[in-house]
Motif scaffolding. Structure first.
Motif, PDB file in Angstrom:
ATOM      1  N   ASN A  38       0.851  -1.192   0.000  1.00 13.96           N
ATOM      2  CA  ASN A  38       0.000   0.000   0.000  1.00 13.96           C
ATOM      3  C   ASN A  38       0.885   1.239   0.000  1.00 13.96           C
ATOM      4  O   ASN A  38       1.881   1.287   0.699  1.00 13.96           O
ATOM      5  CB  ASN A  38      -0.905   0.011   1.232  1.00 13.96           C
ATOM      6  N   SER A  43      -2.445   2.671  -7.484  1.00 13.05           N
ATOM      7  CA  SER A  43      -3.715   3.330  -7.836  1.00 13.05           C
ATOM      8  C   SER A  43      -3.475   4.636  -8.571  1.00 13.05           C
ATOM      9  O   SER A  43      -4.174   4.940  -9.546  1.00 13.05           O
ATOM     10  CB  SER A  43      -4.539   3.632  -6.583  1.00 13.05           C
ATOM     11  N   ASP A 154      -7.995  -2.381 -10.620  1.00 15.24           N
ATOM     12  CA  ASP A 154      -7.310  -2.105  -9.360  1.00 15.24           C
ATOM     13  C   ASP A 154      -7.851  -3.030  -8.279  1.00 15.24           C
ATOM     14  O   ASP A 154      -9.008  -2.911  -7.877  1.00 15.24           O
ATOM     15  CB  ASP A 154      -7.511  -0.627  -8.974  1.00 15.24           C
TER      16      ASP A 154
HETATM   17  P1  ADP Z   1      -5.472   2.440  -2.653  1.00 12.51           P
HETATM   18  O1  ADP Z   1      -4.527   1.765  -1.695  1.00 12.51           O
HETATM   19  O2  ADP Z   1      -6.200   1.479  -3.516  1.00 12.51           O
HETATM   20  O3  ADP Z   1      -4.852   3.579  -3.376  1.00 12.51           O
HETATM   21  P2  ADP Z   1      -6.466   4.241  -0.717  1.00 12.51           P
HETATM   22  O4  ADP Z   1      -7.412   3.906   0.365  1.00 12.51           O
HETATM   23  O5  ADP Z   1      -5.029   4.474  -0.443  1.00 12.51           O
HETATM   24  O6  ADP Z   1      -6.634   3.081  -1.781  1.00 12.51           O
HETATM   25  O7  ADP Z   1      -6.988   5.525  -1.525  1.00 12.51           O
HETATM   26  C1  ADP Z   1      -8.344   5.717  -1.788  1.00 12.51           C
HETATM   27  C2  ADP Z   1      -8.544   7.145  -2.323  1.00 12.51           C
HETATM   28  O8  ADP Z   1      -8.002   8.100  -1.419  1.00 12.51           O
HETATM   29  C3  ADP Z   1      -7.837   7.395  -3.647  1.00 12.51           C
HETATM   30  O9  ADP Z   1      -8.652   8.230  -4.441  1.00 12.51           O
HETATM   31  C4  ADP Z   1      -6.560   8.099  -3.276  1.00 12.51           C
HETATM   32  O10 ADP Z   1      -6.099   8.947  -4.319  1.00 12.51           O
HETATM   33  C5  ADP Z   1      -6.987   8.892  -2.056  1.00 12.51           C
HETATM   34  N1  ADP Z   1      -5.880   9.024  -1.092  1.00 12.51           N
HETATM   35  C6  ADP Z   1      -4.953   8.083  -0.771  1.00 12.51           C
HETATM   36  N2  ADP Z   1      -4.075   8.551   0.114  1.00 12.51           N
HETATM   37  C7  ADP Z   1      -4.476   9.823   0.393  1.00 12.51           C
HETATM   38  C8  ADP Z   1      -3.969  10.835   1.238  1.00 12.51           C
HETATM   39  N3  ADP Z   1      -2.880  10.675   1.982  1.00 12.51           N
HETATM   40  N4  ADP Z   1      -4.644  12.017   1.285  1.00 12.51           N
HETATM   41  C9  ADP Z   1      -5.728  12.197   0.545  1.00 12.51           C
HETATM   42  N5  ADP Z   1      -6.247  11.275  -0.295  1.00 12.51           N
HETATM   43  C10 ADP Z   1      -5.625  10.103  -0.374  1.00 12.51           C
END
Ligand code: ADP
Ligand code: ADP
Length: 220
Positions: A38, A43, A154
């Motif tokens: 992760n 993504s 994804d």
């Molecule tokens: P994945 O691991 O599949 O990317 P996440 O839960 O990390 O899923 O991300 C889900 C959504 O949140 C995505 O649209 C991603 O761009 C956004 N996202 C991920 N990390 C952050 C962050 N630190 N701050 C804001 N948005 C985030």
């Protein structure tokens, strides 16, 4: 040619480096696994391929063009990004019909893709009662509506039971055998090693290994 080329992608969110030179190619007729912990940038890379995210540097091309300049993007690239976004009070069929209509497709195509993913009767029930595995199948059906030569998925097995995971494996193999380029991500190598022809391993926004699965098995 139905190929994805990801070249030198760089992207920051404030101080966070999300992509740090991500580069790889997805070939037609193959399942390319995209593996990494992760936060590795999987993504974000997929969103860039699909024209949903900008980059600071680099480019992603589908069949030689950026997604946004494809003539029929939804017929060119099918995607599964987040299978959790379904309205609970609508049926799966209703959801697919809405997506189909937005692509100029009709009910017949909806029933075809539902049958291909094994949801023929389930799509007539309300999505609120679906398991995560069923929502994933519905998302895969949605990705296939336009019969695209390129698929970007994804974490499609997220939340699936072992039988669902086996089904996805066979199904992705079949999609590649039809000549499609299939990019599929997972944070677990074990989910992809029996499915992918090729594995791109990502870490901290870049590719740390890019190998054929046959080579991987020899190395192990
Ligand atoms: P994945 O691991 O599949 O990317 P996440 O839960 O990390 O899923 O991300 C889900 C959504 O949140 C995505 O649209 C991603 O761009 C956004 N996202 C991920 N990390 C952050 C962050 N630190 N701050 C804001 N948005 C985030
Ligand atoms: P993966 O899919 O491999 O889990 P992501 O592409 O979701 O990785 O995330 C890569 C990095 O970028 C992570 O550090 C994540 O928190 C960050 N990130 C992703 N989307 C956003 C966002 N919308 N805002 C801020 N940071 C983000």
């Amino acid at each position: 040619e139905a190929t994805i080329e990801v070249s030198g992608l760089r992207k920051r969110y404030g101080p966070t480096v999300a992509l740090d030179g991500m580069t790889f190619t997805v070939a037609p007729g193959k399942v390319t696994g995209f593996v990494g912990p992760n936060g590795a940038g999987k993504s974000t890379t997929m969103r860039v391929i699909l024209g949903l995210d900008s980059v600071d540097e680099g480019h992603a091309l589908v069949g030689g063009r950026p997604y946004r300049s494809l003539r029929h993007p939804l017929r060119q690239v099918g995607s599964l990004l987040d299978a959790s976004a379904l309205q609970p009070s609508r049926t799966g069929r209703n959801h697919l019909l809405w997506l189909a209509h937005s692509q100029g497709l009709g009910a017949r195509r909806v029933d075809e893709v539902a049958e291909r993913v094994g949801l023929t009767s389930a799509i007539r029930r309300k999505a609120g009662g679906y398991s995560l595995g069923m929502r994933q199948r519905l998302g895969i059906a949605a990705a296939l509506l336009g019969d695209p030569p390129v698929l970007v998925l994804d974490e499609p097995v997220n939340g699936m039971d072992p039988e669902g995971i086996r089904w996805v494996r066979g199904f992705l193999r079949a999609l590649a055998a039809e000549g499609r380029a299939v990019l599929v991500s997972s944070h677990l190598m074990s989910e992809l090693q029996d499915t992918a022809d090729h594995v791109v391993i990502a870490g901290r926004g870049k590719v740390i290994a890019d190998v054929g699965v046959a080579e991987l098995i020899e190395a192990a």
